[in-house]
Design a protein around this motif. Structure first.
Motif, PDB file in Angstrom:
ATOM      1  N   GLY A 167      -9.135  -0.124  10.184  1.00  0.00           N
ATOM      2  CA  GLY A 167      -9.058   0.518   9.688  1.00  0.00           C
ATOM      3  C   GLY A 167     -10.813   0.404   8.368  1.00  0.00           C
ATOM      4  O   GLY A 167     -11.278   0.311   7.856  1.00  0.00           O
ATOM      5  N   ALA A 168      -9.686  -0.972   7.821  1.00  0.00           N
ATOM      6  CA  ALA A 168      -9.889  -1.758   6.371  1.00  0.00           C
ATOM      7  C   ALA A 168     -11.498  -2.772   7.177  1.00  0.00           C
ATOM      8  O   ALA A 168     -12.450  -2.584   6.740  1.00  0.00           O
ATOM      9  CB  ALA A 168      -9.209  -2.340   6.528  1.00  0.00           C
TER      10      ALA A 168
ATOM     11  N   LEU B  23      -0.287   7.974  10.730  1.00  0.00           N
ATOM     12  CA  LEU B  23      -0.655   6.710  11.355  1.00  0.00           C
ATOM     13  C   LEU B  23       0.922   5.887  11.763  1.00  0.00           C
ATOM     14  O   LEU B  23       0.815   5.735  13.392  1.00  0.00           O
ATOM     15  CB  LEU B  23      -0.525   5.411  10.263  1.00  0.00           C
ATOM     16  CG  LEU B  23      -1.615   6.010   9.450  1.00  0.00           C
ATOM     17  CD1 LEU B  23      -1.050   4.489   7.826  1.00  0.00           C
ATOM     18  CD2 LEU B  23      -2.883   5.563  10.427  1.00  0.00           C
TER      19      LEU B  23
ATOM     20  N   LYS C 210       1.392  -0.135  12.935  1.00  0.00           N
ATOM     21  CA  LYS C 210       0.394   0.877  11.843  1.00  0.00           C
ATOM     22  C   LYS C 210       0.427  -0.531  10.876  1.00  0.00           C
ATOM     23  O   LYS C 210      -0.922  -0.341  10.798  1.00  0.00           O
ATOM     24  CB  LYS C 210       1.652   1.274  11.014  1.00  0.00           C
ATOM     25  CG  LYS C 210       1.868   3.272  11.055  1.00  0.00           C
ATOM     26  CD  LYS C 210       2.904   3.481  10.139  1.00  0.00           C
ATOM     27  CE  LYS C 210       4.387   2.739  10.144  1.00  0.00           C
ATOM     28  NZ  LYS C 210       5.348   3.701   9.352  1.00  0.00           N
ATOM     29  N   HIS C 211       0.457  -1.627  10.657  1.00  0.00           N
ATOM     30  CA  HIS C 211      -0.493  -2.293  10.206  1.00  0.00           C
ATOM     31  C   HIS C 211      -1.696  -3.380  10.779  1.00  0.00           C
ATOM     32  O   HIS C 211      -2.682  -3.113  10.418  1.00  0.00           O
ATOM     33  CB  HIS C 211       0.489  -4.030  10.675  1.00  0.00           C
ATOM     34  CG  HIS C 211      -0.180  -5.511   9.079  1.00  0.00           C
ATOM     35  ND1 HIS C 211      -0.222  -6.063  10.423  1.00  0.00           N
ATOM     36  CD2 HIS C 211      -0.272  -6.098   8.403  1.00  0.00           C
ATOM     37  CE1 HIS C 211      -1.328  -7.154   9.916  1.00  0.00           C
ATOM     38  NE2 HIS C 211      -0.830  -6.510   8.849  1.00  0.00           N
TER      39      HIS C 211
ATOM     40  N   ILE D 233       0.763   5.589   1.386  1.00  0.00           N
ATOM     41  CA  ILE D 233       0.391   5.629   1.980  1.00  0.00           C
ATOM     42  C   ILE D 233       2.030   6.767   1.836  1.00  0.00           C
ATOM     43  O   ILE D 233       2.574   7.043   1.709  1.00  0.00           O
ATOM     44  CB  ILE D 233       0.590   5.274   3.506  1.00  0.00           C
ATOM     45  CG1 ILE D 233      -0.195   4.290   3.365  1.00  0.00           C
ATOM     46  CG2 ILE D 233       0.505   6.192   4.016  1.00  0.00           C
ATOM     47  CD1 ILE D 233      -0.117   3.329   4.060  1.00  0.00           C
TER      48      ILE D 233
ATOM     49  N   LEU E 193      -3.229  -0.911  12.553  1.00  0.00           N
ATOM     50  CA  LEU E 193      -4.127  -0.067  12.551  1.00  0.00           C
ATOM     51  C   LEU E 193      -4.827   0.367  11.152  1.00  0.00           C
ATOM     52  O   LEU E 193      -5.572   0.590  11.536  1.00  0.00           O
ATOM     53  CB  LEU E 193      -3.346   1.993  13.176  1.00  0.00           C
ATOM     54  CG  LEU E 193      -2.567   2.255  14.233  1.00  0.00           C
ATOM     55  CD1 LEU E 193      -2.618   3.472  14.126  1.00  0.00           C
ATOM     56  CD2 LEU E 193      -3.866   2.411  15.077  1.00  0.00           C
ATOM     57  N   LEU E 194      -4.267  -0.375   9.974  1.00  0.00           N
ATOM     58  CA  LEU E 194      -4.497  -0.342   9.137  1.00  0.00           C
ATOM     59  C   LEU E 194      -5.309  -1.806   9.131  1.00  0.00           C
ATOM     60  O   LEU E 194      -6.301  -1.141   8.345  1.00  0.00           O
ATOM     61  CB  LEU E 194      -3.721  -0.305   7.597  1.00  0.00           C
ATOM     62  CG  LEU E 194      -2.665   0.345   7.528  1.00  0.00           C
ATOM     63  CD1 LEU E 194      -1.013  -0.178   6.364  1.00  0.00           C
ATOM     64  CD2 LEU E 194      -3.401   1.826   7.801  1.00  0.00           C
TER      65      LEU E 194
ATOM     66  N   VAL F 169       0.761  -1.404  -0.215  1.00  0.00           N
ATOM     67  CA  VAL F 169       0.027   0.416  -0.103  1.00  0.00           C
ATOM     68  C   VAL F 169       0.854   1.349   0.328  1.00  0.00           C
ATOM     69  O   VAL F 169       2.092   1.230   1.106  1.00  0.00           O
ATOM     70  CB  VAL F 169      -1.172   0.005   1.345  1.00  0.00           C
ATOM     71  CG1 VAL F 169      -1.391   0.802   1.325  1.00  0.00           C
ATOM     72  CG2 VAL F 169      -2.240  -1.626   0.898  1.00  0.00           C
TER      73      VAL F 169
ATOM     74  N   ASP G 218       1.024   9.502   6.501  1.00  0.00           N
ATOM     75  CA  ASP G 218       1.854   7.845   7.000  1.00  0.00           C
ATOM     76  C   ASP G 218       3.087   8.229   8.364  1.00  0.00           C
ATOM     77  O   ASP G 218       2.810   7.226   9.551  1.00  0.00           O
ATOM     78  CB  ASP G 218       2.788   7.722   6.538  1.00  0.00           C
ATOM     79  CG  ASP G 218       4.433   6.248   6.646  1.00  0.00           C
ATOM     80  OD1 ASP G 218       3.861   4.958   6.900  1.00  0.00           O
ATOM     81  OD2 ASP G 218       5.623   6.679   6.924  1.00  0.00           O
TER      82      ASP G 218
END
Length: 68
Positions: A33-34, A15, A26-27, A7, A29-30, A5, A12
């Motif tokens: 979010g997804a 995040l 961060k992974h 960003i 968090l993503l 991805v 970034d």
């Protein structure tokens, strides 16, 4: 399944700050979010389906209520 991805730098950075504050990656968090996006659209579809059911199955009742 793995994906890459791209960003924007500012996102970034944000995040990274949030991940540090929440003590997660961060992974993670993503993924959160997804999941939120999928849940939001699923919920929207459920609501739309329910509304369409009421409009088709209770059309006569709704008309009588409107006229009352």
């Amino acid at each position: 399944m793995a994906i890459n991805v791209r960003i924007p730098e500012e996102l970034d950075r944000q995040l990274e700050e949030l991940a540090t504050a929440q003590h997660v990656s961060k992974h993670a968090l993503l993924l959160q979010g997804a999941t939120l996006v999928v849940d939001r659209y699923s919920r929207r579809n459920e609501i739309e389906s329910g509304l369409q059911f009421v409009l088709t199955h209770d059309a006569e009742l709704l008309q009588r209520l409107e006229d009352a």
